[in-house]
Design a protein around this motif. Structure first.
Motif, PDB file in Angstrom:
ATOM      1  N   LEU A 201       0.855  -1.183   0.000  1.00 27.58           N
ATOM      2  CA  LEU A 201       0.000   0.000   0.000  1.00 27.58           C
ATOM      3  C   LEU A 201       0.892   1.234   0.000  1.00 27.58           C
ATOM      4  N   PRO A 202       1.383   1.653  -1.181  1.00 24.69           N
ATOM      5  CA  PRO A 202       2.247   2.832  -1.259  1.00 24.69           C
ATOM      6  C   PRO A 202       1.536   4.071  -0.721  1.00 24.69           C
ATOM      7  N   SER A 203       2.318   4.991  -0.169  1.00 23.53           N
ATOM      8  CA  SER A 203       1.753   6.213   0.407  1.00 23.53           C
ATOM      9  C   SER A 203       0.881   6.965  -0.577  1.00 23.53           C
ATOM     10  N   ALA A 204       1.284   6.961  -1.866  1.00 21.88           N
ATOM     11  CA  ALA A 204       0.536   7.707  -2.885  1.00 21.88           C
ATOM     12  C   ALA A 204      -0.855   7.136  -3.107  1.00 21.88           C
ATOM     13  N   LYS A 205      -1.070   5.879  -2.749  1.00 19.40           N
ATOM     14  CA  LYS A 205      -2.367   5.241  -2.981  1.00 19.40           C
ATOM     15  C   LYS A 205      -3.227   5.171  -1.718  1.00 19.40           C
ATOM     16  N   ARG A 206      -2.769   5.795  -0.658  1.00 20.23           N
ATOM     17  CA  ARG A 206      -3.537   5.779   0.582  1.00 20.23           C
ATOM     18  C   ARG A 206      -4.543   6.920   0.622  1.00 20.23           C
ATOM     19  N   THR A 207      -5.727   6.608   1.076  1.00 19.84           N
ATOM     20  CA  THR A 207      -6.759   7.610   1.304  1.00 19.84           C
ATOM     21  C   THR A 207      -7.140   7.552   2.768  1.00 19.84           C
ATOM     22  N   HIS A 208      -6.969   8.652   3.467  1.00 14.58           N
ATOM     23  CA  HIS A 208      -7.173   8.632   4.918  1.00 14.58           C
ATOM     24  C   HIS A 208      -8.588   8.180   5.261  1.00 14.58           C
ATOM     25  N   GLY A 209      -8.665   7.252   6.204  1.00  7.91           N
ATOM     26  CA  GLY A 209      -9.956   6.725   6.637  1.00  7.91           C
ATOM     27  C   GLY A 209      -9.868   6.193   8.043  1.00  7.91           C
ATOM     28  N   GLN A 210     -10.768   5.274   8.383  1.00 11.13           N
ATOM     29  CA  GLN A 210     -10.881   4.805   9.761  1.00 11.13           C
ATOM     30  C   GLN A 210     -10.061   3.561  10.067  1.00 11.13           C
ATOM     31  N   TYR A 211      -9.516   2.900   9.032  1.00 10.61           N
ATOM     32  CA  TYR A 211      -8.884   1.611   9.255  1.00 10.61           C
ATOM     33  C   TYR A 211      -7.362   1.755   9.443  1.00 10.61           C
ATOM     34  N   PRO A 212      -6.819   1.209  10.534  1.00 10.68           N
ATOM     35  CA  PRO A 212      -5.380   1.340  10.785  1.00 10.68           C
ATOM     36  C   PRO A 212      -4.549   0.514   9.812  1.00 10.68           C
ATOM     37  N   ILE A 213      -3.418   1.084   9.408  1.00  9.85           N
ATOM     38  CA  ILE A 213      -2.436   0.397   8.568  1.00  9.85           C
ATOM     39  C   ILE A 213      -1.303  -0.032   9.494  1.00  9.85           C
ATOM     40  N   PHE A 214      -0.972  -1.330   9.472  1.00  7.50           N
ATOM     41  CA  PHE A 214       0.057  -1.839  10.379  1.00  7.50           C
ATOM     42  C   PHE A 214       1.336  -2.180   9.632  1.00  7.50           C
ATOM     43  N   ALA A 215       2.447  -1.610  10.128  1.00  9.12           N
ATOM     44  CA  ALA A 215       3.789  -1.998   9.709  1.00  9.12           C
ATOM     45  C   ALA A 215       4.359  -2.927  10.772  1.00  9.12           C
ATOM     46  N   SER A 216       5.631  -3.268  10.657  1.00 10.20           N
ATOM     47  CA  SER A 216       6.224  -4.254  11.559  1.00 10.20           C
ATOM     48  C   SER A 216       6.322  -3.780  13.005  1.00 10.20           C
ATOM     49  N   THR A 217       6.268  -2.448  13.217  1.00  9.84           N
ATOM     50  CA  THR A 217       6.403  -1.924  14.579  1.00  9.84           C
ATOM     51  C   THR A 217       5.105  -1.337  15.134  1.00  9.84           C
ATOM     52  N   GLY A 218       4.032  -1.322  14.335  1.00  9.14           N
ATOM     53  CA  GLY A 218       2.776  -0.768  14.824  1.00  9.14           C
ATOM     54  C   GLY A 218       2.039   0.008  13.745  1.00  9.14           C
ATOM     55  N   ILE A 219       1.137   0.888  14.184  1.00 17.86           N
ATOM     56  CA  ILE A 219       0.306   1.647  13.248  1.00 17.86           C
ATOM     57  C   ILE A 219       1.163   2.603  12.438  1.00 17.86           C
ATOM     58  N   ASN A 220       0.965   2.577  11.120  1.00 18.62           N
ATOM     59  CA  ASN A 220       1.743   3.360  10.171  1.00 18.62           C
ATOM     60  C   ASN A 220       0.892   4.407   9.461  1.00 18.62           C
ATOM     61  N   GLY A 221      -0.385   4.486   9.823  1.00 20.89           N
ATOM     62  CA  GLY A 221      -1.308   5.413   9.179  1.00 20.89           C
ATOM     63  C   GLY A 221      -2.707   4.823   9.165  1.00 20.89           C
ATOM     64  N   TYR A 222      -3.597   5.465   8.396  1.00 27.70           N
ATOM     65  CA  TYR A 222      -4.984   5.006   8.298  1.00 27.70           C
ATOM     66  C   TYR A 222      -5.419   5.049   6.834  1.00 27.70           C
ATOM     67  N   HIS A 223      -6.374   4.184   6.494  1.00 27.94           N
ATOM     68  CA  HIS A 223      -6.817   4.067   5.110  1.00 27.94           C
ATOM     69  C   HIS A 223      -8.333   3.901   5.087  1.00 27.94           C
ATOM     70  N   GLU A 224      -8.934   4.175   3.927  1.00 26.26           N
ATOM     71  CA  GLU A 224     -10.383   4.085   3.798  1.00 26.26           C
ATOM     72  C   GLU A 224     -10.884   2.639   3.683  1.00 26.26           C
ATOM     73  N   LYS A 225      -9.961   1.705   3.410  1.00 28.21           N
ATOM     74  CA  LYS A 225     -10.342   0.310   3.250  1.00 28.21           C
ATOM     75  C   LYS A 225      -9.504  -0.576   4.178  1.00 28.21           C
ATOM     76  N   ALA A 226     -10.089  -1.713   4.554  1.00 25.89           N
ATOM     77  CA  ALA A 226      -9.370  -2.719   5.332  1.00 25.89           C
ATOM     78  C   ALA A 226      -9.182  -3.968   4.481  1.00 25.89           C
ATOM     79  N   LYS A 227      -8.115  -4.693   4.753  1.00 25.71           N
ATOM     80  CA  LYS A 227      -7.857  -5.948   4.052  1.00 25.71           C
ATOM     81  C   LYS A 227      -8.202  -7.172   4.888  1.00 25.71           C
TER      82      LYS A 227
END
Length: 352
Positions: A201-227
């Protein structure tokens, strides 16, 4: 509100940190550019602000009201008697210090750069009032964080007592067959749960939303969709290994993570503790970059207790993680409210 424009060097003093001789299990926290990095049996500062000086965390802000050791990746800030330290912690945290960084290979802040930054500040009584208002939010956040730590610790202690030390209810009368308690199974991890690599999920394709994006150390941002639907378990696959995270809401795991795709013989809470106690960082298969190979991890032999015992554990642990989720969500709302209020207090839009 009456604001006076000054240079930082006019109102605060700067000190360079120093590399600790070695990390020890002492009483004083060691601060690096990314926060607390260890402990020491000695200190070189107290009651001060710590600024990340170099690298990815250049411009980061921490505060410590106790004695601590500031490493060589930091610059320490102390106010004079006419200014409030906590106010400057909030002010500098809001200020884009990283934009002033020099350096070619990586961002770098120096005392010379910081001293010549201009800011606008109110008189000391107003500084104190603003700091008091914002501190109330941080005090609540810190109190909730400590409650979360205690709750997590209670669940970990019970898991280790029952499933690592094997002192579970009725263990005194349970026969040991082929080296394990009767009713238990020795299985490959892949027979208990399935780990799957996360998603790009490249930064350019992220749309801020309610769903947390998780990297290896924790939350890395939020997105409009969840996987992935909750509850979920995520651990580091590349870069940072060993941290295992329980997630109580739908989420997006990045490709630097592994997530549990299928809970075959355990549920999410039990899987959290099972994976934590495997200390996955020891299975690093990377050379330059730490990496976990899920196929190797799936081959690890683990003990799977009886369904009755797992149910007893979950009857204790599930309410704990429900409470942890509530406290975590409450903290998120407190942070959002504080962050909305902070700039309005600083620029005088809200009078105190």
């Amino acid at each position: 509100m009456n604001l006076t424009e000054v240079y930082l060097e006019d109102v605060i003093s700067f000190f360079n940190g120093k590399a600790p001789s070695q990390l020890k299990n002492g009483e004083y926290k060691i601060y690096g550019s990314n926060g607390i990095i260890g402990n020491s049996d000695s200190f070189n500062h107290e009651n001060a602000i710590i600024i990340g000086r170099v690298g990815a965390y250049c411009g980061s802000i921490e505060i410590c009201n106790n004695k601590f050791w500031a490493s060589d990746n930091t610059i320490v800030v102390k106010t004079n008697n006419n200014n409030n330290l906590k106010y400057f912690y909030y002010l500098l945290g809001e200020f884009p210090l990283r934009n002033f960084a020099g350096g070619s290979a990586q961002p770098l802040l120096t005392q010379a750069i910081l001293k010549k930054i201009k800011i606008k500040i109110p008189p000391l009584p107003i500084q104190q009032k603003i700091a008091d208002i914002l501190s109330k939010y941080d005090d609540l956040i810190e109190n909730n964080r400590r409650r979360i730590e205690l709750l997590e610790r209670s669940a970990r202690l019970l898991y280790k007592e029952w499933f690592v030390r094997l002192r579970f209810p009725g263990h005194e009368h349970t026969p040991i067959i082929d080296g394990i308690p009767e009713g238990w199974e020795r299985l490959k991890l892949g027979e208990v749960l399935t780990l799957q690599r996360g998603f790009d999920l490249p930064s350019a394709k992220r749309t801020h939303g309610q769903y947390p994006i998780f990297a290896s150390t924790g939350i890395n941002g939020y997105h409009e969709k969840a996987k992935v639907q909750a509850p979920g378990i995520v651990t580091g696959r590349s870069g940072s290994l060993g941290k295992v995270m329980y997630i109580a809401e739908d989420f997006w795991p990045l490709n630097t993570t592994l997530y549990v795709k299928d809970f075959i013989k355990v549920d999410a809470v039990f899987a959290l503790h099972l994976l934590e106690n495997l200390h996955l960082e020891q299975y690093n298969s990377g050379a330059a970059v730490p990496t976990l190979n899920r196929n190797d991890i799936h081959k690890i032999k683990v003990l799977c207790p009886s369904c009755t015992l797992k149910s007893l554990f979950l009857a204790f642990a599930n309410p704990i993680y429900t409470q942890i989720h509530f406290l975590d969500r409450y903290n998120q709302k407190l942070k959002q409210a504080r962050d909305i209020l902070l700039p309005k207090l600083m620029n005088g839009e809200i009078e105190v």
